[in-house]
Design a protein around this motif. Structure first.
Motif, PDB file in Angstrom:
ATOM      1  N   ASP A   1       5.589 -44.341  69.291  1.00  0.00           N
ATOM      2  CA  ASP A   1       6.220 -44.134  67.988  1.00  0.00           C
ATOM      3  C   ASP A   1       5.573 -42.935  67.296  1.00  0.00           C
ATOM      4  O   ASP A   1       4.342 -42.763  67.366  1.00  0.00           O
ATOM      5  CB  ASP A   1       6.072 -45.376  67.106  1.00  0.00           C
TER       6      ASP A   1
ATOM      7  N   ALA B   1       5.424 -40.935  63.593  1.00  0.00           N
ATOM      8  CA  ALA B   1       5.710 -41.072  62.160  1.00  0.00           C
ATOM      9  C   ALA B   1       6.393 -39.817  61.616  1.00  0.00           C
ATOM     10  O   ALA B   1       6.137 -38.697  62.067  1.00  0.00           O
ATOM     11  CB  ALA B   1       4.421 -41.325  61.389  1.00  0.00           C
ATOM     12  N   LYS B   2       7.270 -40.021  60.628  1.00  0.00           N
ATOM     13  CA  LYS B   2       7.914 -38.908  59.941  1.00  0.00           C
ATOM     14  C   LYS B   2       6.835 -37.956  59.416  1.00  0.00           C
ATOM     15  O   LYS B   2       5.843 -38.386  58.828  1.00  0.00           O
ATOM     16  CB  LYS B   2       8.756 -39.434  58.780  1.00  0.00           C
TER      17      LYS B   2
ATOM     18  N   GLU C   1       4.792 -36.190  61.225  1.00  0.00           N
ATOM     19  CA  GLU C   1       3.693 -36.023  62.180  1.00  0.00           C
ATOM     20  C   GLU C   1       3.928 -34.794  63.056  1.00  0.00           C
ATOM     21  O   GLU C   1       5.047 -34.528  63.503  1.00  0.00           O
ATOM     22  CB  GLU C   1       3.571 -37.271  63.053  1.00  0.00           C
TER      23      GLU C   1
ATOM     24  N   ASN D   1      15.952 -35.388  64.897  1.00  0.00           N
ATOM     25  CA  ASN D   1      14.842 -36.226  64.445  1.00  0.00           C
ATOM     26  C   ASN D   1      13.547 -35.428  64.359  1.00  0.00           C
ATOM     27  O   ASN D   1      12.500 -35.960  64.035  1.00  0.00           O
ATOM     28  CB  ASN D   1      14.679 -37.464  65.334  1.00  0.00           C
TER      29      ASN D   1
ATOM     30  N   ALA E   1       7.999 -34.342  63.293  1.00  0.00           N
ATOM     31  CA  ALA E   1       9.008 -35.394  63.202  1.00  0.00           C
ATOM     32  C   ALA E   1       9.715 -35.270  61.857  1.00  0.00           C
ATOM     33  O   ALA E   1       9.074 -35.307  60.810  1.00  0.00           O
ATOM     34  CB  ALA E   1       8.366 -36.768  63.356  1.00  0.00           C
TER      35      ALA E   1
ATOM     36  N   THR F   1      12.218 -37.408  61.098  1.00  0.00           N
ATOM     37  CA  THR F   1      12.447 -38.826  60.819  1.00  0.00           C
ATOM     38  C   THR F   1      11.452 -39.625  61.656  1.00  0.00           C
ATOM     39  O   THR F   1      10.740 -39.062  62.489  1.00  0.00           O
ATOM     40  CB  THR F   1      13.883 -39.255  61.209  1.00  0.00           C
ATOM     41  N   GLU F   2      11.411 -40.911  61.449  1.00  0.00           N
ATOM     42  CA  GLU F   2      10.638 -41.770  62.346  1.00  0.00           C
ATOM     43  C   GLU F   2      11.259 -41.649  63.738  1.00  0.00           C
ATOM     44  O   GLU F   2      12.482 -41.658  63.880  1.00  0.00           O
ATOM     45  CB  GLU F   2      10.695 -43.232  61.889  1.00  0.00           C
TER      46      GLU F   2
ATOM     47  N   ASN G   1      11.107 -43.373  67.568  1.00  0.00           N
ATOM     48  CA  ASN G   1      10.621 -44.518  68.343  1.00  0.00           C
ATOM     49  C   ASN G   1      10.248 -44.099  69.754  1.00  0.00           C
ATOM     50  O   ASN G   1      10.831 -43.164  70.317  1.00  0.00           O
ATOM     51  CB  ASN G   1      11.693 -45.616  68.416  1.00  0.00           C
TER      52      ASN G   1
END
Length: 126
Positions: free
Chosen positions: A23, A25-26, A28, A80, A96, A98-99, A101
């Motif tokens: 994952d 993070a937004k 990152e 993303n 990133a 967005t988040e 996954n």
């Protein structure tokens, strides 16, 4: 954090894409891609090669080949991830948007801005 895998979005010769191994993070930092810049007037030589599909604008007077994973991100109009040009360090820094996954393909908008929906140079028709 990222790995190369077969992409369902790509239909070129290589069909590669970049995928998250965990994952993300937004906001990152995903990757810092070093660049090899060259003057725009030299681009006529690159246009005769497959590299022309993998280079990025690098300021007003240069184009750049991105090293590392930089040229392997696929395009989406709903990306993303995004990137900033870091002229001081001569890198393209991918973040990133967005988040993301684990297992997701990491996508950027080839137009530069995440919300730009202009046609891409390789899909335009005359």
């Amino acid at each position: 954090m990222i790995e190369i895998k077969i992409s369902k979005l790509s239909n070129g010769e290589f069909n590669r894409g970049l995928f998250a191994t965990r994952d993300i993070a937004k906001g990152e930092l995903i990757h810092e891609a070093p660049v090899i810049p060259y003057p725009n007037e030299d681009h006529e030589f690159i246009e005769k090669t497959i590299l022309s599909d993998y280079v990025f604008e690098y300021g007003a007077n240069h184009t750049a080949v991105l090293l590392g994973y930089g040229s392997l991100f696929n395009h989406s109009y709903t990306p993303n991830a995004t990137y900033d040009i870091n002229f001081k360090n001569h890198t393209f820094d991918f973040y990133a948007h967005t988040e993301i996954n684990a297992g997701d393909e990491i996508l950027i908008n080839y137009n530069g801005d995440v919300d730009c929906d202009d046609p891409l140079w390789f899909t335009e028709t005359d």
